[in-house]
Design a protein around this motif. Sequence first.
Motif, short mmCIF file in Angstrom:
data_model
loop_
_atom_site.label_atom_id
_atom_site.label_comp_id
_atom_site.label_asym_id
_atom_site.label_seq_id
_atom_site.Cartn_x
_atom_site.Cartn_y
_atom_site.Cartn_z
N CYS A 247 0.86 -1.18 0.00
CA CYS A 247 0.00 0.00 0.00
C CYS A 247 0.90 1.23 0.00
O CYS A 247 1.91 1.27 0.71
CB CYS A 247 -0.90 -0.01 1.24
N GLY B 119 -0.01 4.17 0.98
CA GLY B 119 -0.45 5.11 2.01
C GLY B 119 0.69 5.46 2.97
O GLY B 119 1.40 4.57 3.42
N CYS C 174 -0.18 3.98 6.49
CA CYS C 174 -0.80 2.65 6.53
C CYS C 174 -0.33 1.87 7.76
O CYS C 174 -1.15 1.27 8.46
CB CYS C 174 -0.46 1.89 5.25
N THR D 142 3.00 -1.89 6.88
CA THR D 142 2.25 -1.49 5.69
C THR D 142 1.60 -2.73 5.08
O THR D 142 2.24 -3.77 4.97
CB THR D 142 3.21 -0.86 4.66
N PHE E 94 -3.70 1.69 -3.16
CA PHE E 94 -4.01 1.94 -1.75
C PHE E 94 -4.98 0.89 -1.21
O PHE E 94 -5.92 0.51 -1.89
CB PHE E 94 -4.61 3.34 -1.58
N CYS F 49 -6.07 5.45 3.39
CA CYS F 49 -4.68 5.48 2.93
C CYS F 49 -4.55 6.34 1.68
O CYS F 49 -3.58 7.09 1.53
CB CYS F 49 -4.16 4.07 2.69
N ASP G 220 -4.67 9.86 2.91
CA ASP G 220 -3.42 10.23 3.60
C ASP G 220 -2.35 10.62 2.58
O ASP G 220 -1.65 11.62 2.74
CB ASP G 220 -2.88 9.07 4.44
N TRP G 221 -2.25 9.79 1.54
CA TRP G 221 -1.24 10.08 0.50
C TRP G 221 -1.55 11.41 -0.16
O TRP G 221 -0.67 12.25 -0.34
CB TRP G 221 -1.24 8.96 -0.55
#
Length: 124
Positions: free
Chosen positions: A7, A9, A12, A32, A45, A50, A53-54
């Motif tokens: 992921c 993210g 994560c 992760t 993701f 996530c 968040d990114w």
Amino acid sequence: MSNLKLCQGTKCHTYHTKDRLKGTKGNKTYQTRRRSNFYYGGNNFCSFNCYNDWFNDFGDRAIDHFGRTTEAKHLTEQNAWIKDYDWSNGYENRTYVYRNGITKEQRPMTEEQYNDDSYTLNIN
Ligand SMILES: [Zn+2]
């Protein structure tokens, strides 16, 4: 061996779920997520969180990198064609059509044209 992806993210590993907790007793860490498929953000993701968040961390930079929209785009008669089905004769007899989102005009299309990603009536 395995084709697992991580992921993307940025946080994560900070979410406390059982599936993220890995390692041997006394040496466990939240990690992760690693899967063969993800359902968010173009298979990058593990969750919408996530993905978000990114985007919160990098979204502005990504938009600036690829080109920020600075003027409103316009959907006109010339670029409003979308590929669609005509269901008027029932599911079994559906046909492929091009439908204009502005004029509502409908034109017949072959299945081959429907499946051809480069085929379009739109003029940019
Ligand atoms: Zn994740």
